[in-house]
Design a protein around this motif. Structure first.
Motif, PDB file in Angstrom:
ATOM      1  N   ALA A   1     -12.883  14.063   7.587  1.00  0.00           N
ATOM      2  CA  ALA A   1     -11.615  14.975   7.999  1.00  0.00           C
ATOM      3  C   ALA A   1     -10.704  13.534   9.000  1.00  0.00           C
ATOM      4  O   ALA A   1      -9.710  14.193   8.836  1.00  0.00           O
ATOM      5  CB  ALA A   1     -12.292  16.115   9.322  1.00  0.00           C
ATOM      6  N   VAL A   2     -11.340  13.048  10.119  1.00  0.00           N
ATOM      7  CA  VAL A   2     -10.143  12.742  10.257  1.00  0.00           C
ATOM      8  C   VAL A   2      -9.590  11.422   9.626  1.00  0.00           C
ATOM      9  O   VAL A   2      -7.544  11.024   9.454  1.00  0.00           O
ATOM     10  CB  VAL A   2     -10.506  11.863  11.706  1.00  0.00           C
ATOM     11  N   VAL A   3      -9.662  10.814   8.940  1.00  0.00           N
ATOM     12  CA  VAL A   3      -9.173  10.060   7.583  1.00  0.00           C
ATOM     13  C   VAL A   3      -8.219  10.447   6.496  1.00  0.00           C
ATOM     14  O   VAL A   3      -6.730  10.119   6.352  1.00  0.00           O
ATOM     15  CB  VAL A   3     -10.541   9.219   6.358  1.00  0.00           C
ATOM     16  N   LEU A   4      -8.458  11.881   6.381  1.00  0.00           N
ATOM     17  CA  LEU A   4      -7.833  13.033   5.246  1.00  0.00           C
ATOM     18  C   LEU A   4      -6.474  13.249   6.221  1.00  0.00           C
ATOM     19  O   LEU A   4      -5.810  13.081   6.063  1.00  0.00           O
ATOM     20  CB  LEU A   4      -8.462  13.540   4.433  1.00  0.00           C
ATOM     21  N   PHE A   5      -6.782  13.863   7.644  1.00  0.00           N
ATOM     22  CA  PHE A   5      -5.441  14.085   8.552  1.00  0.00           C
ATOM     23  C   PHE A   5      -5.028  12.871   8.488  1.00  0.00           C
ATOM     24  O   PHE A   5      -3.615  12.678   8.856  1.00  0.00           O
ATOM     25  CB  PHE A   5      -6.466  14.326   9.497  1.00  0.00           C
ATOM     26  N   MET A   6      -5.414  11.561   8.731  1.00  0.00           N
ATOM     27  CA  MET A   6      -4.062  10.659   9.632  1.00  0.00           C
ATOM     28  C   MET A   6      -3.965  10.290   8.187  1.00  0.00           C
ATOM     29  O   MET A   6      -2.429   9.510   8.219  1.00  0.00           O
ATOM     30  CB  MET A   6      -5.171   9.357   9.781  1.00  0.00           C
ATOM     31  N   PHE A   7      -3.940  10.393   6.514  1.00  0.00           N
ATOM     32  CA  PHE A   7      -2.859  10.268   6.267  1.00  0.00           C
ATOM     33  C   PHE A   7      -2.018  10.994   5.379  1.00  0.00           C
ATOM     34  O   PHE A   7      -0.662  10.731   5.218  1.00  0.00           O
ATOM     35  CB  PHE A   7      -3.929  10.368   4.592  1.00  0.00           C
ATOM     36  N   TRP A   8      -2.610  12.724   5.327  1.00  0.00           N
ATOM     37  CA  TRP A   8      -1.906  13.629   5.830  1.00  0.00           C
ATOM     38  C   TRP A   8      -0.937  13.294   6.450  1.00  0.00           C
ATOM     39  O   TRP A   8       0.405  13.872   6.505  1.00  0.00           O
ATOM     40  CB  TRP A   8      -2.892  14.683   5.463  1.00  0.00           C
ATOM     41  N   LYS A   9      -0.807  13.117   7.857  1.00  0.00           N
ATOM     42  CA  LYS A   9      -0.155  13.479   8.785  1.00  0.00           C
ATOM     43  C   LYS A   9       0.259  12.151   9.358  1.00  0.00           C
ATOM     44  O   LYS A   9       2.190  12.017   9.639  1.00  0.00           O
ATOM     45  CB  LYS A   9      -1.390  13.889  10.627  1.00  0.00           C
TER      46      LYS A   9
ATOM     47  N   LEU B   1       0.721  -1.037   0.063  1.00  0.00           N
ATOM     48  CA  LEU B   1      -0.085   0.117   0.463  1.00  0.00           C
ATOM     49  C   LEU B   1       0.928   1.336   0.261  1.00  0.00           C
ATOM     50  O   LEU B   1       0.325   1.998   0.026  1.00  0.00           O
ATOM     51  CB  LEU B   1      -1.195   0.284   1.196  1.00  0.00           C
ATOM     52  N   ASP B   2       1.830   1.043   0.159  1.00  0.00           N
ATOM     53  CA  ASP B   2       2.138   2.483   0.330  1.00  0.00           C
ATOM     54  C   ASP B   2       3.279   3.140  -1.110  1.00  0.00           C
ATOM     55  O   ASP B   2       3.958   3.840  -1.196  1.00  0.00           O
ATOM     56  CB  ASP B   2       4.376   2.033   0.883  1.00  0.00           C
ATOM     57  N   GLU B   3       3.019   1.727  -2.531  1.00  0.00           N
ATOM     58  CA  GLU B   3       3.636   1.923  -3.314  1.00  0.00           C
ATOM     59  C   GLU B   3       2.345   3.107  -4.102  1.00  0.00           C
ATOM     60  O   GLU B   3       1.346   3.486  -3.476  1.00  0.00           O
ATOM     61  CB  GLU B   3       3.247   0.901  -4.399  1.00  0.00           C
TER      62      GLU B   3
ATOM     63  N   VAL C   1      -1.728   4.180  -3.493  1.00  0.00           N
ATOM     64  CA  VAL C   1      -2.133   5.398  -2.846  1.00  0.00           C
ATOM     65  C   VAL C   1      -2.868   5.978  -3.827  1.00  0.00           C
ATOM     66  O   VAL C   1      -3.898   6.068  -3.579  1.00  0.00           O
ATOM     67  CB  VAL C   1      -0.570   6.271  -2.655  1.00  0.00           C
ATOM     68  N   GLN C   2      -2.771   6.219  -5.227  1.00  0.00           N
ATOM     69  CA  GLN C   2      -3.878   7.114  -5.762  1.00  0.00           C
ATOM     70  C   GLN C   2      -5.111   6.867  -6.459  1.00  0.00           C
ATOM     71  O   GLN C   2      -5.564   7.440  -5.778  1.00  0.00           O
ATOM     72  CB  GLN C   2      -2.864   7.629  -7.478  1.00  0.00           C
TER      73      GLN C   2
ATOM     74  N   PRO D   1      -7.221   3.122   6.652  1.00  0.00           N
ATOM     75  CA  PRO D   1      -8.378   3.791   6.846  1.00  0.00           C
ATOM     76  C   PRO D   1      -9.592   4.227   5.779  1.00  0.00           C
ATOM     77  O   PRO D   1     -10.153   4.405   5.806  1.00  0.00           O
ATOM     78  CB  PRO D   1      -8.521   4.990   7.658  1.00  0.00           C
ATOM     79  N   MET D   2      -8.806   4.785   4.964  1.00  0.00           N
ATOM     80  CA  MET D   2      -9.574   5.032   3.808  1.00  0.00           C
ATOM     81  C   MET D   2      -9.764   4.052   2.439  1.00  0.00           C
ATOM     82  O   MET D   2     -10.740   4.421   2.548  1.00  0.00           O
ATOM     83  CB  MET D   2      -8.463   5.818   2.811  1.00  0.00           C
ATOM     84  N   ILE D   3      -9.220   2.951   2.747  1.00  0.00           N
ATOM     85  CA  ILE D   3     -10.082   1.818   1.884  1.00  0.00           C
ATOM     86  C   ILE D   3     -10.755   1.469   2.661  1.00  0.00           C
ATOM     87  O   ILE D   3     -11.954   1.103   2.360  1.00  0.00           O
ATOM     88  CB  ILE D   3      -9.164   1.216   2.860  1.00  0.00           C
TER      89      ILE D   3
END
Length: 156
Positions: free
Chosen positions: A99-107, A21-23, A27-28, A113-115
């Motif tokens: 908002a929480v999911v996007l913060f967790m991805f960004w930070k 999942l880190d590729e 991710v896109q 969690p996005m999946i």
């Protein structure tokens, strides 16, 4: 229904173990699917709101609502107001989760969690009383009778 939801979670867990999942290309795709699912949820919420407003059901609805400390409050409202309140709750929950999911991805770069939040909210929307009544045309009787009680995952 809960068995289906558990199967969905564990099936997704098993499925995502097969991918790195880190590729960046994964991710896109995950980001695109997540954005699409949030847009689909918000569009469904907006459509449900327009259906509730156009139906304009002014039938009286009275029930008691539990409060903190074991007290209960008597609530008198209309079906329209009750449904609009539930739509607002679903909308706020969807936006807060996004908002929480996007913060967790960004930070932190968390992708898992996005999946899960791509799949589970859509499943929950489909089994919600609002969806069942307004989009599937089921009568508001039995489990769909107002007031709706939140499911207790610990109930037997």
């Amino acid at each position: 229904m809960q068995m289906i939801q558990m199967g969905l979670v564990f099936g997704t867990l098993h499925f995502i173990k097969k991918f790195k999942l880190d590729e960046p290309e994964y991710v896109q795709y995950i980001q695109a699917m997540y954005a699409l699912s949030v847009c689909l949820l918000m569009a469904t919420i907006f459509y449900l709101k327009t259906l509730v407003e156009s139906k304009n059901d002014q039938s009286r609805l009275e029930y008691t609502e539990p409060q903190l400390g074991g007290q209960q409050t008597h609530v008198a409202t209309t079906v329209k107001e009750y449904d609009l309140k539930d739509i607002k709750r679903v909308r706020n929950s969807t936006l807060t989760t996004a908002a929480v999911v996007l913060f967790m991805f960004w930070k932190f770069g968390f992708v898992q969690p996005m999946i899960f939040q791509t799949i589970l909210p859509i499943f929950n929307m489909i089994k919600s009383p609002l969806f069942q009544i307004y989009l599937l045309g089921k009568p508001a009787t039995g489990d769909l009778a107002r007031p709706w009680r939140p499911e207790n995952p610990f109930a037997p």
